[in-house]
Design an enzyme around this catalytic site. Structure first.
Site, mmCIF file in Angstrom:
data_model
loop_
_atom_site.group_PDB
_atom_site.id
_atom_site.type_symbol
_atom_site.label_atom_id
_atom_site.label_comp_id
_atom_site.label_asym_id
_atom_site.label_seq_id
_atom_site.Cartn_x
_atom_site.Cartn_y
_atom_site.Cartn_z
ATOM 1 N N SER A 167 -54.122 38.494 94.871
ATOM 2 C CA SER A 167 -53.059 37.525 95.148
ATOM 3 C C SER A 167 -51.773 37.923 94.406
ATOM 4 O O SER A 167 -51.246 39.005 94.643
ATOM 5 C CB SER A 167 -53.546 36.120 94.782
ATOM 6 O OG SER A 167 -52.781 35.138 95.425
ATOM 7 N N ASP B 29 -42.777 26.258 83.108
ATOM 8 C CA ASP B 29 -41.338 26.273 83.403
ATOM 9 C C ASP B 29 -40.939 27.568 84.103
ATOM 10 O O ASP B 29 -40.232 27.547 85.116
ATOM 11 C CB ASP B 29 -40.527 26.107 82.119
ATOM 12 C CG ASP B 29 -40.640 24.711 81.519
ATOM 13 O OD1 ASP B 29 -41.073 23.789 82.248
ATOM 14 O OD2 ASP B 29 -40.311 24.540 80.331
ATOM 15 N N HIS C 241 -59.857 33.033 100.318
ATOM 16 C CA HIS C 241 -58.838 33.711 99.524
ATOM 17 C C HIS C 241 -59.381 34.135 98.161
ATOM 18 O O HIS C 241 -59.046 35.214 97.670
ATOM 19 C CB HIS C 241 -57.633 32.786 99.339
ATOM 20 C CG HIS C 241 -56.522 33.393 98.543
ATOM 21 N ND1 HIS C 241 -55.895 34.563 98.910
ATOM 22 C CD2 HIS C 241 -55.928 32.990 97.377
ATOM 23 C CE1 HIS C 241 -54.952 34.861 98.015
ATOM 24 N NE2 HIS C 241 -54.964 33.932 97.081
#
Length: 253
Positions: free
Chosen positions: A86, A174, A233
């Site tokens: 991924s 963040d 996946h």
């Protein structure tokens, strides 16, 4: 340098370097790494930047991630067989395109060098919504997270990155939020990687489509394609033994 977990003592051939996906860590790959090392491979699993025990950074672009992997390979002999899943698969592709001499063979697990339209922002929002000040156990966190993330497996995966004692996430949420478009996207990288490359997908996943193949073959002209039946996946978790056997066969060639 990235936090690296080495396994296996055979240094006569290039190590296998494993790059995990978004919100993952080296520990997610511990069982597969151990089994590969038991077969004689020297395996390096890493925490990608802004994940696990690796340093946090303000940037999270694929050229950055590729450079991080390049530094690990340079410190462990100068060449590796690279497996990325991924987000880690995109980082591995960027590494092969920008530092081709560092990569002997490449496996890209269930991802293509294209931009995707979905987002994982909802999972960042869910992790932020947990009141970490009141959790005493992982089960406490799971009960809160279950209100926003219904799938048991996804919650279990996310909670592997929770430091319960420290009451904090081992994720730079963040930075990951700020760079989510870049993580889902794909940078304009020139060149191609001529080495042996396997695009290994889950048969139940839709991440690698037939229309992606022309782009893949342009960047990776030696690319081959394979699917693992019954896997989605997270093919390494859905069919770990079949996944492991495929890795061992391709890297052992």
């Amino acid at each position: 340098m990235l936090h690296t977990v080495p396994m296996g003592a055979d240094h006569t051939r290039p190590p296998i370097l494993i790059a995990h996906g978004l919100f993952g860590s080296a520990r997610n790959w511990g069982v597969i790494a151990r089994r590969l090392s038991d077969q004689g491979h020297h395996v390096l699993t890493v925490d990608m930047r802004n994940h696990g025990d690796s340093p946090w950074a303000d940037s999270h672009s694929y050229p950055d991630l590729a450079q991080d992997l390049a530094e690990v390979i340079a410190a462990h002999g100068g060449q590796a067989d690279v497996l990325g899943h991924s987000m880690g698969g995109k980082a591995a592709m960027a590494l092969a395109l920008t530092h081709p001499t560092l990569v002997r063979r490449l496996i890209v697990a269930d991802i293509a060098p294209v931009a995707y339209g979905h987002t994982q922002q909802h999972l960042i929002d869910a992790m932020r919504a947990i009141d970490l000040s009141v959790i005493e156990t992982r089960r406490d966190a799971d009960q809160q997270l279950a209100q926003l993330v219904m799938t048991d497996g996804v919650r279990a995966f996310l909670l592997q990155s929770l430091d319960v004692k420290g009451r904090r996430w081992r994720l730079n949420l963040d930075a990951l939020e700020r760079f989510m478009p870049a993580i889902l996207g794909w940078p304009a990288l020139g060149g191609s990687f001529p080495g042996p490359t396997l695009f290994l997908s889950g048969a139940l996943s839709d991440y690698v489509q037939p229309e992606h193949r022309p782009t893949i073959k342009t960047l990776f002209p030696a690319a081959r394609f394979a699917k693992i039946p019954g896997a989605g996946h997270w093919l390494h978790a859905d069919r770990p033994r079949e996944f492991e056997a495929t890795i061992a066969a391709f890297f052992g060639a």
